[in-house]
Design a protein around this motif. Structure first.
Motif, short mmCIF file in Angstrom:
data_model
loop_
_atom_site.label_atom_id
_atom_site.label_comp_id
_atom_site.label_asym_id
_atom_site.label_seq_id
_atom_site.Cartn_x
_atom_site.Cartn_y
_atom_site.Cartn_z
N VAL A 106 30.53 48.50 41.77
CA VAL A 106 30.19 49.72 41.02
C VAL A 106 31.45 50.28 40.36
O VAL A 106 31.45 50.65 39.18
N GLY A 107 32.53 50.33 41.10
CA GLY A 107 33.80 50.80 40.54
C GLY A 107 34.27 49.93 39.39
O GLY A 107 34.80 50.42 38.39
N GLU A 108 34.08 48.62 39.53
CA GLU A 108 34.49 47.71 38.45
C GLU A 108 33.66 47.93 37.20
O GLU A 108 34.21 47.97 36.09
N VAL A 109 32.34 48.08 37.35
CA VAL A 109 31.48 48.33 36.19
C VAL A 109 31.90 49.62 35.50
O VAL A 109 32.05 49.66 34.27
N ARG A 110 32.11 50.66 36.28
CA ARG A 110 32.51 51.95 35.69
C ARG A 110 33.88 51.84 35.01
O ARG A 110 34.08 52.41 33.93
N ILE A 154 25.61 44.41 42.77
CA ILE A 154 25.07 45.75 43.08
C ILE A 154 23.56 45.59 43.26
O ILE A 154 22.86 45.26 42.32
N GLY A 155 23.07 45.78 44.44
CA GLY A 155 21.64 45.68 44.69
C GLY A 155 21.18 44.23 44.81
O GLY A 155 21.95 43.29 44.66
N ASP A 156 19.89 44.08 45.06
CA ASP A 156 19.32 42.76 45.32
C ASP A 156 18.53 42.19 44.15
O ASP A 156 18.24 41.00 44.13
N ALA A 157 18.14 43.00 43.20
CA ALA A 157 17.30 42.54 42.09
C ALA A 157 18.11 41.63 41.16
O ALA A 157 19.33 41.77 41.04
N PRO A 158 17.44 40.70 40.49
CA PRO A 158 18.13 39.87 39.49
C PRO A 158 18.80 40.77 38.45
O PRO A 158 18.27 41.82 38.09
N ALA A 159 19.96 40.35 37.98
CA ALA A 159 20.76 41.21 37.12
C ALA A 159 20.73 40.81 35.65
O ALA A 159 21.37 41.47 34.83
N ASP A 160 20.01 39.76 35.29
CA ASP A 160 20.05 39.29 33.90
C ASP A 160 19.64 40.38 32.91
O ASP A 160 20.33 40.61 31.91
N GLY A 161 18.54 41.05 33.16
CA GLY A 161 18.08 42.10 32.26
C GLY A 161 19.05 43.27 32.19
O GLY A 161 19.30 43.81 31.11
N GLU A 176 25.81 54.56 33.63
CA GLU A 176 25.46 55.15 34.93
C GLU A 176 23.98 54.93 35.24
O GLU A 176 23.62 54.66 36.39
N ASP A 177 23.12 55.03 34.23
CA ASP A 177 21.69 54.77 34.44
C ASP A 177 21.46 53.33 34.89
O ASP A 177 20.64 53.08 35.78
N VAL A 178 22.18 52.38 34.29
CA VAL A 178 22.05 50.97 34.67
C VAL A 178 22.51 50.80 36.13
O VAL A 178 21.83 50.15 36.93
N VAL A 179 23.63 51.39 36.47
CA VAL A 179 24.16 51.27 37.84
C VAL A 179 23.17 51.87 38.85
O VAL A 179 22.87 51.27 39.89
N ARG A 180 22.64 53.05 38.52
CA ARG A 180 21.68 53.69 39.42
C ARG A 180 20.40 52.86 39.57
O ARG A 180 19.82 52.80 40.64
N SER A 181 19.99 52.23 38.48
CA SER A 181 18.77 51.42 38.55
C SER A 181 18.92 50.23 39.48
O SER A 181 17.95 49.67 39.96
N ARG A 182 20.16 49.88 39.80
CA ARG A 182 20.45 48.77 40.70
C ARG A 182 20.55 49.25 42.14
O ARG A 182 20.88 48.49 43.04
#
Length: 195
Positions: free
Chosen positions: A87-91, A147-154, A187-193
């Motif tokens: 998360v820190g890296e994405v931000r 970040i999270g368990d869902a696939p991240a491609d989208g 931030e919305d993308v990060v939260r969605s994960r």
């Protein structure tokens, strides 16, 4: 690849001047609008020197994009360094993009600008743009997958589209508002994960 003969300091200095000049004018004014005569004149080299280092303008354009690619990769790595979480890296990567948009002389994404001038998917410049973009997509998707368990491609594609929109809007509108919107979208993308 360039044909730099590596024959001493003046050869390297001339190639560097050519590439620095090309980078400045291609980014500021567009690739097709700038001829090699102008680059030669501003770099203060001879035509023979240009062709000693590059087979022609196309190879100079590819070198310009190669240098831009290396710079962005270094920017992303520097942003990620020292961060303890994905998360820190994405931000941090998002903040570095926003800092670029806020920088003086910002004229959008060098790669999006270049592909607009080279729409043929078979052209080497177009392929260089696609290779850079694939690296960036792979990088952010890998970060988001942590970040999270869902696939991240989208979510990776979403973040790239947010970046593209911010890069385009950043040279048209108030960069501060653009960056605020972009960072909120990240931030919305990060939260969605689930972070």
């Amino acid at each position: 690849m360039s044909r730099d003969t590596g024959g001493g300091g003046s050869t390297s200095a001339a190639r560097s001047r050519l590439l620095t000049t090309a980078t400045r004018v291609f980014y500021a004014e567009g690739i097709h609008s700038v001829g090699v005569d102008r680059i030669i004149a501003e770099a203060q080299v001879t035509r023979a020197t240009l062709y000693r280092h590059f087979t022609g303008k196309e190879e100079l354009v590819l070198a310009y994009l190669g240098q831009a690619d290396l710079g962005i990769r270094a920017q992303v790595e520097a942003a990620r360094a020292g961060e303890e979480t994905a998360v820190g890296e994405v931000r941090a990567v998002a903040r570095s993009i926003a800092d670029g948009i806020r920088s003086p002389g910002f004229r959008g994404c060098a790669f999006l600008n270049a592909v607009a001038e080279y729409p043929d998917p078979a052209h080497p410049v177009h392929r260089a743009v696609l290779a850079h973009r694939q690296w960036f997509l792979d990088t952010v998707t890998e970060l988001l997958a942590r970040i999270g368990d869902a696939p991240a491609d989208g979510d990776g594609r979403h973040l790239v589209m947010l970046r593209d929109g911010a890069m385009a809007a950043g040279c048209l509108f108030d960069p501060e508002l653009v960056c605020e919107t972009f960072l909120r979208g990240v931030e919305d993308v990060v939260r969605s994960r689930g972070a």
